[in-house]
Design an enzyme around this catalytic site. Structure first.
Site, PDB file in Angstrom:
ATOM      1  N   LEU A   1      -3.747 -13.742   0.110  1.00  0.00           N
ATOM      2  CA  LEU A   1      -4.581 -14.657  -0.681  1.00  0.00           C
ATOM      3  C   LEU A   1      -4.499 -14.443  -2.203  1.00  0.00           C
TER       4      LEU A   1
ATOM      5  N   ILE B   1       0.841  -1.207   0.000  1.00  0.00           N
ATOM      6  CA  ILE B   1       0.000   0.000   0.000  1.00  0.00           C
ATOM      7  C   ILE B   1       0.875   1.255   0.000  1.00  0.00           C
TER       8      ILE B   1
ATOM      9  N   THR C   1      -6.286  -0.984  10.257  1.00  0.00           N
ATOM     10  CA  THR C   1      -7.016  -2.058   9.592  1.00  0.00           C
ATOM     11  C   THR C   1      -8.394  -2.284  10.222  1.00  0.00           C
ATOM     12  N   ASP C   2      -9.307  -2.866   9.449  1.00  0.00           N
ATOM     13  CA  ASP C   2     -10.626  -3.208  10.001  1.00  0.00           C
ATOM     14  C   ASP C   2     -10.547  -4.407  10.955  1.00  0.00           C
ATOM     15  N   GLU C   3      -9.395  -5.122  10.928  1.00  0.00           N
ATOM     16  CA  GLU C   3      -9.299  -6.329  11.775  1.00  0.00           C
ATOM     17  C   GLU C   3      -9.320  -6.004  13.262  1.00  0.00           C
TER      18      GLU C   3
ATOM     19  N   LYS D   1      12.441  -0.162   6.260  1.00  0.00           N
ATOM     20  CA  LYS D   1      13.514  -1.063   6.683  1.00  0.00           C
ATOM     21  C   LYS D   1      13.868  -2.050   5.568  1.00  0.00           C
TER      22      LYS D   1
ATOM     23  N   LYS E   1      -2.084  -4.075  15.987  1.00  0.00           N
ATOM     24  CA  LYS E   1      -2.604  -2.876  15.301  1.00  0.00           C
ATOM     25  C   LYS E   1      -3.583  -2.143  16.233  1.00  0.00           C
TER      26      LYS E   1
ATOM     27  N   ARG F   1      -6.955 -21.482   9.603  1.00  0.00           N
ATOM     28  CA  ARG F   1      -6.105 -20.546  10.361  1.00  0.00           C
ATOM     29  C   ARG F   1      -6.602 -20.517  11.810  1.00  0.00           C
TER      30      ARG F   1
ATOM     31  N   ASN G   1      -9.702  -5.298   3.398  1.00  0.00           N
ATOM     32  CA  ASN G   1      -8.668  -5.997   2.613  1.00  0.00           C
ATOM     33  C   ASN G   1      -8.380  -5.301   1.291  1.00  0.00           C
TER      34      ASN G   1
ATOM     35  N   TYR H   1      -1.480 -10.116  15.077  1.00  0.00           N
ATOM     36  CA  TYR H   1      -1.402  -8.969  14.159  1.00  0.00           C
ATOM     37  C   TYR H   1      -2.456  -7.928  14.513  1.00  0.00           C
ATOM     38  N   SER H   2      -3.718  -8.362  14.578  1.00  0.00           N
ATOM     39  CA  SER H   2      -4.776  -7.359  14.792  1.00  0.00           C
ATOM     40  C   SER H   2      -4.682  -6.756  16.202  1.00  0.00           C
TER      41      SER H   2
ATOM     42  N   THR I   1      12.116  -4.953   4.815  1.00  0.00           N
ATOM     43  CA  THR I   1      11.968  -6.344   5.256  1.00  0.00           C
ATOM     44  C   THR I   1      11.660  -7.161   3.997  1.00  0.00           C
TER      45      THR I   1
ATOM     46  N   TYR J   1       2.852 -24.083   4.788  1.00  0.00           N
ATOM     47  CA  TYR J   1       1.862 -24.909   4.094  1.00  0.00           C
ATOM     48  C   TYR J   1       2.138 -26.412   4.049  1.00  0.00           C
TER      49      TYR J   1
HETATM   50  P1  NAD Z   1       3.390  -4.694   3.540  1.00  0.00           P
HETATM   51  O1  NAD Z   1       3.762  -5.825   4.433  1.00  0.00           O
HETATM   52  O2  NAD Z   1       3.247  -4.927   2.089  1.00  0.00           O
HETATM   53  O3  NAD Z   1       4.461  -3.509   3.723  1.00  0.00           O
HETATM   54  C1  NAD Z   1       4.935  -3.108   4.971  1.00  0.00           C
HETATM   55  C2  NAD Z   1       6.167  -2.234   4.745  1.00  0.00           C
HETATM   56  O4  NAD Z   1       6.652  -1.806   6.027  1.00  0.00           O
HETATM   57  C3  NAD Z   1       7.320  -2.952   4.061  1.00  0.00           C
HETATM   58  O5  NAD Z   1       7.874  -2.138   3.046  1.00  0.00           O
HETATM   59  C4  NAD Z   1       8.320  -3.192   5.186  1.00  0.00           C
HETATM   60  O6  NAD Z   1       9.681  -3.214   4.730  1.00  0.00           O
HETATM   61  C5  NAD Z   1       8.057  -1.992   6.072  1.00  0.00           C
HETATM   62  N1  NAD Z   1       8.433  -2.252   7.479  1.00  0.00           N
HETATM   63  C6  NAD Z   1       8.061  -3.306   8.243  1.00  0.00           C
HETATM   64  N2  NAD Z   1       8.642  -3.226   9.456  1.00  0.00           N
HETATM   65  C7  NAD Z   1       9.366  -2.081   9.463  1.00  0.00           C
HETATM   66  C8  NAD Z   1      10.185  -1.434  10.422  1.00  0.00           C
HETATM   67  N3  NAD Z   1      10.397  -1.988  11.628  1.00  0.00           N
HETATM   68  N4  NAD Z   1      10.754  -0.257  10.109  1.00  0.00           N
HETATM   69  C9  NAD Z   1      10.569   0.306   8.889  1.00  0.00           C
HETATM   70  N5  NAD Z   1       9.836  -0.281   7.917  1.00  0.00           N
HETATM   71  C10 NAD Z   1       9.237  -1.457   8.202  1.00  0.00           C
HETATM   72  O7  NAD Z   1       2.066  -4.093   4.178  1.00  0.00           O
HETATM   73  P2  NAD Z   1       0.781  -3.460   3.470  1.00  0.00           P
HETATM   74  O8  NAD Z   1      -0.163  -4.526   3.144  1.00  0.00           O
HETATM   75  O9  NAD Z   1       1.224  -2.504   2.448  1.00  0.00           O
HETATM   76  O10 NAD Z   1       0.161  -2.655   4.719  1.00  0.00           O
HETATM   77  C11 NAD Z   1       0.596  -1.328   5.015  1.00  0.00           C
HETATM   78  C12 NAD Z   1      -0.161  -0.827   6.220  1.00  0.00           C
HETATM   79  O11 NAD Z   1      -1.545  -0.820   5.939  1.00  0.00           O
HETATM   80  C13 NAD Z   1       0.012  -1.670   7.484  1.00  0.00           C
HETATM   81  O12 NAD Z   1       0.087  -0.810   8.584  1.00  0.00           O
HETATM   82  C14 NAD Z   1      -1.236  -2.525   7.534  1.00  0.00           C
HETATM   83  O13 NAD Z   1      -1.565  -2.858   8.850  1.00  0.00           O
HETATM   84  C15 NAD Z   1      -2.250  -1.575   6.924  1.00  0.00           C
HETATM   85  N6  NAD Z   1      -3.391  -2.219   6.229  1.00  0.00           N
HETATM   86  C16 NAD Z   1      -3.177  -3.192   5.293  1.00  0.00           C
HETATM   87  C17 NAD Z   1      -4.273  -3.738   4.609  1.00  0.00           C
HETATM   88  C18 NAD Z   1      -4.097  -4.797   3.542  1.00  0.00           C
HETATM   89  O14 NAD Z   1      -5.088  -5.342   3.074  1.00  0.00           O
HETATM   90  N7  NAD Z   1      -2.897  -5.107   3.112  1.00  0.00           N
HETATM   91  C19 NAD Z   1      -5.565  -3.287   4.908  1.00  0.00           C
HETATM   92  C20 NAD Z   1      -5.737  -2.307   5.893  1.00  0.00           C
HETATM   93  C21 NAD Z   1      -4.641  -1.758   6.532  1.00  0.00           C
HETATM   94  O1  DAU Z   2      -8.790  -6.658   6.609  1.00  0.00           O
HETATM   95  C1  DAU Z   2      -7.575  -5.993   6.411  1.00  0.00           C
HETATM   96  C2  DAU Z   2      -6.438  -6.979   6.520  1.00  0.00           C
HETATM   97  O2  DAU Z   2      -6.490  -7.782   5.353  1.00  0.00           O
HETATM   98  C3  DAU Z   2      -5.074  -6.310   6.658  1.00  0.00           C
HETATM   99  O3  DAU Z   2      -5.024  -5.598   7.858  1.00  0.00           O
HETATM  100  C4  DAU Z   2      -3.950  -7.347   6.623  1.00  0.00           C
HETATM  101  O4  DAU Z   2      -2.692  -6.708   6.645  1.00  0.00           O
HETATM  102  C5  DAU Z   2      -4.085  -8.160   5.352  1.00  0.00           C
HETATM  103  O5  DAU Z   2      -3.101  -9.177   5.346  1.00  0.00           O
HETATM  104  C6  DAU Z   2      -5.488  -8.765   5.231  1.00  0.00           C
HETATM  105  O6  DAU Z   2      -5.686  -9.800   6.236  1.00  0.00           O
HETATM  106  P1  DAU Z   2      -6.429 -11.195   5.890  1.00  0.00           P
HETATM  107  O7  DAU Z   2      -5.982 -12.194   6.884  1.00  0.00           O
HETATM  108  O8  DAU Z   2      -7.871 -11.006   5.702  1.00  0.00           O
HETATM  109  O9  DAU Z   2      -5.784 -11.477   4.428  1.00  0.00           O
HETATM  110  P2  DAU Z   2      -5.178 -12.799   3.747  1.00  0.00           P
HETATM  111  O10 DAU Z   2      -4.899 -12.434   2.313  1.00  0.00           O
HETATM  112  O11 DAU Z   2      -4.065 -13.387   4.532  1.00  0.00           O
HETATM  113  O12 DAU Z   2      -6.397 -13.807   3.789  1.00  0.00           O
HETATM  114  C7  DAU Z   2      -7.629 -13.499   3.183  1.00  0.00           C
HETATM  115  C8  DAU Z   2      -8.580 -14.646   3.470  1.00  0.00           C
HETATM  116  O13 DAU Z   2      -8.121 -15.811   2.760  1.00  0.00           O
HETATM  117  C9  DAU Z   2      -8.624 -15.059   4.941  1.00  0.00           C
HETATM  118  O14 DAU Z   2      -9.947 -15.444   5.276  1.00  0.00           O
HETATM  119  C10 DAU Z   2      -7.692 -16.256   5.025  1.00  0.00           C
HETATM  120  C11 DAU Z   2      -7.852 -16.912   3.656  1.00  0.00           C
HETATM  121  N1  DAU Z   2      -6.635 -17.601   3.134  1.00  0.00           N
HETATM  122  C12 DAU Z   2      -5.472 -16.898   3.122  1.00  0.00           C
HETATM  123  C13 DAU Z   2      -4.321 -17.497   2.653  1.00  0.00           C
HETATM  124  C14 DAU Z   2      -3.010 -16.737   2.650  1.00  0.00           C
HETATM  125  C15 DAU Z   2      -6.724 -18.882   2.651  1.00  0.00           C
HETATM  126  O15 DAU Z   2      -7.809 -19.507   2.631  1.00  0.00           O
HETATM  127  N2  DAU Z   2      -5.587 -19.481   2.180  1.00  0.00           N
HETATM  128  C16 DAU Z   2      -4.377 -18.842   2.183  1.00  0.00           C
HETATM  129  O16 DAU Z   2      -3.362 -19.465   1.765  1.00  0.00           O
END
Ligand code: NAD
Ligand code: DAU
Length: 350
Positions: free
Chosen positions: A196, A13, A131-133, A35, A160, A287, A185, A156-157, A37, A347
């Site tokens: 996913l 994002i 996040t909504d989680e 960082k 957050k 999970r 998501n 995680y949640s 990662t 897995y």
């Molecule tokens: P991501 O895992 O793709 O990216 C996270 C980034 O943070 C990476 O570039 C990583 O290198 C950096 N990072 C991690 N630890 C760090 C540290 N200690 N210092 C500096 N940088 C660090 O995550 P994303 O999916 O892009 O999510 C970004 C943000 O949005 C998060 O805070 C997440 O909770 C939130 N969010 C994600 C989703 C989603 O669906 N992916 C939805 C709602 C909110």
């Molecule tokens: O709701 C926002 C959140 O959405 C963000 O805060 C998180 O950073 C982001 O990772 C995401 O969390 P989810 O756990 O919902 O996303 P994920 O893609 O891991 O999984 C989506 C759904 O699919 C969940 O119900 C678990 C299921 N799943 C996931 C994986 C990776 C599977 O069934 N198989 C899989 O291998």
């Protein structure tokens, strides 16, 4: 001229937020602190990294001394904080990494902003991306609202949720100007293939099993990542300080229905016989603590700031699949090295 710090800008994002801000606001200086990662990837920003208003800083938000030094040196006007450990399954395996990055890291940034801004808060903003989680899990009906009580279930949640509470506490206690948004998501280009949608696109491409957790009946509310970035832009500039905004597209999908849609789109794009990819579906152990359903009510954002998601899901999924198929080198690059070890641990015995 504004100096804005975006944390986690090389991730999924964050890279879309950086691209939007660098292109849209040439008079701002955008600093990307990451960082790098496993989830951070500078390749995500190749199209903007030569722009004069973009700056990259490699650093860790867990390092409080480094963070305070950076804030002293750069005197940022605003922070958009996205850096976090973000994958639920990894948080179940390694909770402490999430506590450090998501809680301690956030507090380090809050302390630095409070110290540098020293009560001169006019025109300053700490925007926390959440996040909504944090709201927990819904039954078959209802929505998450901004005032839904927090009830997180995964490390995680919970991490957050804790960071959200701390951001609010710094506002209430020290007057730090902040805004929080809680989004559903995201999907789209540049998402690490542990989540996913990119995981399943990659597995379908390689004819590998599609590991569906439990019965595939969990529901998620999906939003195209550029729509999230657009919402962040709008809230950052127009949102009222101290407020929270939910972001989501009213786009709920049961996992198994989404996976079948993805299989159909991939069959078409890869020129495969209809139904071929669905045969890869494999039900695996659920999970732990798996939230049943997320569904966001984002009417506050829509009514107050006029935000609307721009894409229908079917269109967004096509765009997403096209991107991953066109960017196989990106996928191959991020799935080499440690990814294989991660995949086996996550897995193999599921
Ligand atoms: P991501 O895992 O793709 O990216 C996270 C980034 O943070 C990476 O570039 C990583 O290198 C950096 N990072 C991690 N630890 C760090 C540290 N200690 N210092 C500096 N940088 C660090 O995550 P994303 O999916 O892009 O999510 C970004 C943000 O949005 C998060 O805070 C997440 O909770 C939130 N969010 C994600 C989703 C989603 O669906 N992916 C939805 C709602 C909110
Ligand atoms: O709701 C926002 C959140 O959405 C963000 O805060 C998180 O950073 C982001 O990772 C995401 O969390 P989810 O756990 O919902 O996303 P994920 O893609 O891991 O999984 C989506 C759904 O699919 C969940 O119900 C678990 C299921 N799943 C996931 C994986 C990776 C599977 O069934 N198989 C899989 O291998």
């Amino acid at each position: 001229m504004k100096k804005i710090l975006v944390t986690g800008g090389a991730g999924f994002i964050g890279s879309h937020v950086i691209r939007l801000f660098v292109n849209r606001y040439p008079d701002y200086q955008i600093y990307n602190l990451d960082k790098l990662t496993y989830a951070g990837n500078l390749e995500n920003l190749r199209d903007v990294d030569q722009k004069p208003n973009y700056h990259f800083i490699k650093g860790d938000i867990i390092d409080g001394d480094f963070i305070i030094g950076l804030f002293k040196k750069e005197q940022f006007d605003g922070v958009i904080h996205l850096a976090a450990e973000s994958h639920v399954d990894r948080s179940i395996a390694n909770p402490m990494e999430f506590i450090m990055a998501n809680i301690v890291g956030t507090v380090n940034l809050l302390n630095a902003a409070k110290h540098i801004w020293k009560g001169h808060f006019e025109g300053k903003l700490f925007y926390h991306v959440s996040t909504d989680e944090v709201y927990g899990s819904l039954g078959d009906t209802g929505f998450f609202y901004e005032d839904t009580p927090y009830d997180p279930h995964s490390p995680y949640s919970a991490s957050k949720a804790s960071s959200d509470h701390l951001v609010r506490a710094y506002h209430d206690t020290y007057g730090l100007p902040m805004i929080i948004s809680n989004c559903s998501n995201n999907y789209g280009p540049n998402q690490f293939p542990e989540k996913l949608i990119p995981l399943f696109i990659n597995n379908i491409r390689h004819d590998k099993p599609l590991p569906v957790y439990g019965k595939g009946e969990n529901v998620r509310d999906w939003l195209y990542v550029e729509d999230h970035a657009a919402a962040i832009d709008l809230i950052f500039h127009k949102g009222l300080v101290g407020e929270t905004f939910n972001i989501g597209g009213h786009n709920e999908w049961k996992n198994i229905d989404l996976i079948k849609l993805l299989c159909r789109v991939m069959d078409e794009k890869l020129g495969r016989t209809k139904g071929k990819s669905e045969k890869l579906i494999t039900y695996v152990t659920d999970r732990a603590g798996h939230d049943l359903r997320y569904a966001i009510d984002s009417s506050k954002l829509q009514k107050q700031l006029g935000w609307e998601p721009s894409l229908q899901f079917e269109e967004g999924i096509e765009k997403t699949v096209d991107w991953y198929l066109k960017n196989q080198a990106w996928l191959d690059n991020v799935t080499s090295g440690n990814y294989q070890k991660y995949y086996e641990e996550m897995y193999l015995n599921r």
